[in-house]
Motif scaffolding. Structure first.
Motif, PDB file in Angstrom:
ATOM      1  N   VAL B  37      61.342  33.612   7.996  1.00 23.66           N
ATOM      2  CA  VAL B  37      62.066  33.953   6.660  1.00 23.66           C
ATOM      3  C   VAL B  37      62.028  34.434   5.641  1.00 23.66           C
ATOM      4  CG1 VAL B  37      63.478  33.266   4.773  1.00 23.66           C
ATOM      5  CG2 VAL B  37      63.572  31.551   6.777  1.00 23.66           C
ATOM      6  N   GLN B  39      60.861  36.878   1.893  1.00 25.20           N
ATOM      7  CA  GLN B  39      61.751  37.291   0.589  1.00 25.20           C
ATOM      8  C   GLN B  39      60.951  38.275  -0.155  1.00 25.20           C
ATOM      9  OE1 GLN B  39      61.562  33.500  -2.121  1.00 25.20           O
ATOM     10  NE2 GLN B  39      63.528  34.607  -2.953  1.00 25.20           N
ATOM     11  N   LEU B  45      66.524  35.262  -0.156  1.00 26.02           N
ATOM     12  CA  LEU B  45      66.349  35.118   1.065  1.00 26.02           C
ATOM     13  C   LEU B  45      66.447  35.744   2.295  1.00 26.02           C
ATOM     14  CD1 LEU B  45      66.167  30.928   0.644  1.00 26.02           C
ATOM     15  CD2 LEU B  45      64.514  32.473   0.171  1.00 26.02           C
ATOM     16  N   TYR B  95      57.807  33.392   4.849  1.00 29.86           N
ATOM     17  CA  TYR B  95      57.839  31.967   5.135  1.00 29.86           C
ATOM     18  C   TYR B  95      57.785  30.847   6.609  1.00 29.86           C
ATOM     19  CZ  TYR B  95      58.727  31.687  -0.136  1.00 29.86           C
ATOM     20  OH  TYR B  95      58.559  32.308  -1.446  1.00 29.86           O
ATOM     21  N   TRP B  99      63.208  23.833  12.017  1.00 31.85           N
ATOM     22  CA  TRP B  99      64.638  24.535  11.277  1.00 31.85           C
ATOM     23  C   TRP B  99      65.284  23.502  12.442  1.00 31.85           C
ATOM     24  CZ3 TRP B  99      67.940  28.246  14.776  1.00 31.85           C
ATOM     25  CH2 TRP B  99      69.792  28.386  14.317  1.00 31.85           C
ATOM     26  N   PHE B 107      66.857  24.282   7.720  1.00 32.75           N
ATOM     27  CA  PHE B 107      65.431  24.374   7.277  1.00 32.75           C
ATOM     28  C   PHE B 107      65.556  23.195   6.630  1.00 32.75           C
ATOM     29  CE2 PHE B 107      65.182  28.879   8.502  1.00 32.75           C
ATOM     30  CZ  PHE B 107      66.647  29.481   8.278  1.00 32.75           C
ATOM     31  N   TYR B 108      65.030  22.312   7.634  1.00 31.82           N
ATOM     32  CA  TYR B 108      63.986  21.848   6.831  1.00 31.82           C
ATOM     33  C   TYR B 108      62.958  21.191   5.572  1.00 31.82           C
ATOM     34  CZ  TYR B 108      67.317  19.510  10.904  1.00 31.82           C
ATOM     35  OH  TYR B 108      67.956  18.785  10.937  1.00 31.82           O
ATOM     36  N   TRP B 110      59.561  23.911   4.509  1.00 31.15           N
ATOM     37  CA  TRP B 110      58.707  25.316   4.287  1.00 31.15           C
ATOM     38  C   TRP B 110      57.833  25.587   4.367  1.00 31.15           C
ATOM     39  CZ3 TRP B 110      62.922  29.477   3.522  1.00 31.15           C
ATOM     40  CH2 TRP B 110      63.731  28.905   3.483  1.00 31.15           C
ATOM     41  N   GLY B 111      56.650  26.474   4.489  1.00 30.03           N
ATOM     42  CA  GLY B 111      55.172  26.585   4.682  1.00 30.03           C
ATOM     43  C   GLY B 111      55.401  27.304   3.200  1.00 30.03           C
ATOM     44  N   GLN B 112      54.043  27.633   2.056  1.00 31.54           N
ATOM     45  CA  GLN B 112      53.893  28.074   0.763  1.00 31.54           C
ATOM     46  C   GLN B 112      54.315  29.952   0.947  1.00 31.54           C
ATOM     47  OE1 GLN B 112      51.967  27.388   2.739  1.00 31.54           O
ATOM     48  NE2 GLN B 112      50.632  29.552   2.633  1.00 31.54           N
TER      49      GLN B 112
END
Lengths: 109, 120
Positions: B37, B39, B45, B95, B99, B107-108, B110-112
């Motif tokens: 994903v 941004q 998003l 990101y 999922w 989306f359980y 997420w990375g940074q």
């Protein structure tokens, strides 16, 4: 423009309630689960609500979700200054594309 | 604890290529769909691509079809995004996310994020 429509911003005083709407269509919200995400500036989003109205562990019950037809709603009660963030709804549609709303900025007055 | 750590972002010229990586830990990697994903600065998003548990099914947003390729290596618990023919409008934080697939759709984790800047 996003396929899922959210108000750009909402605001309320501490302790009050805010409601964020997310409107779609039968091909997306109408037929699928919807999730909500909270994002603070400069950080990754975080899952807030899944499957329309379920809270992951650790999410306070001040946050609640509901669905009716092709729209969903996120409600935050007992608003706190720490709730100031951007909120996004998300789902997928019949074309197997994953969709997000445009985001709603919550401001605590 | 679930951890998703992206790498590979940077500055690239229009028309150039970049490969993003995401190292996953804390969950059974091959039990989950994975996604990218993005941004754009100051924007919302935007889903880019997703890949099924065993890599047999992949989906892309229209504007990246034919330019981006999502892949995974379940032996290494890693997700990748090969980005070719990059455009200025691909500039964004990317990101990696775990999922729930075409059921839950959530989306359980997420990375940074890793920043990709496409500019001459």
């Amino acid at each position: 423009q996003s396929v899922l429509t959210q108000p750009p911003s909402v605001s309320a005083a501490p302790g009050q309630k805010v409601t964020i709407s997310c409107s779609g269509s039968r091909s997306n919200i109408g037929n699928n689960y919807v999730s909500w995400y909270q994002q603070f500036p400069g950080t990754a989003p975080k899952l807030l609500i899944y499957e329309n109205n379920e809270r992951p562990s650790g999410i306070p019950d001040r946050f609640s979700g509901s669905k009716s037809g092709t729209s969903v709603t996120l409600v935050i009660t007992g608003l706190q200054t720490g709730d100031e963030a951007d909120y996004y709804c998300g789902t997928w549609d019949s074309t197997l594309s994953v969709l997000f709303g445009g985001g709603t900025k919550v401001t605590v007055l | 604890e679930v951890q998703l750590v992206e790498s590979g972002g940077g500055l690239v010229q229009p028309g150039g290529s970049l490969r993003l990586s995401c190292a996953a830990s804390g969950f059974i990697f091959n039990n989950y769909w994975m996604t990218w994903v993005r941004q754009a600065p100051g924007k919302g998003l935007e889903w880019v691509a997703n890949i099924k548990l065993d890599g047999t099914e992949r989906h892309y947003m229209d504007s990246v079809k034919g330019r981006f390729t999502i892949s995974r290596d379940n032996a290494k618990n890693s997700l990748y995004l090969q980005m070719n023919s990059l455009r200025a409008e691909d500039t964004a934080v990317y990101y990696c996310a775990r999922w729930g697939g075409y059921g839950s759709g959530s989306f359980y984790d997420w990375g940074q994020g890793t920043l990709v800047t496409v500019s001459s």
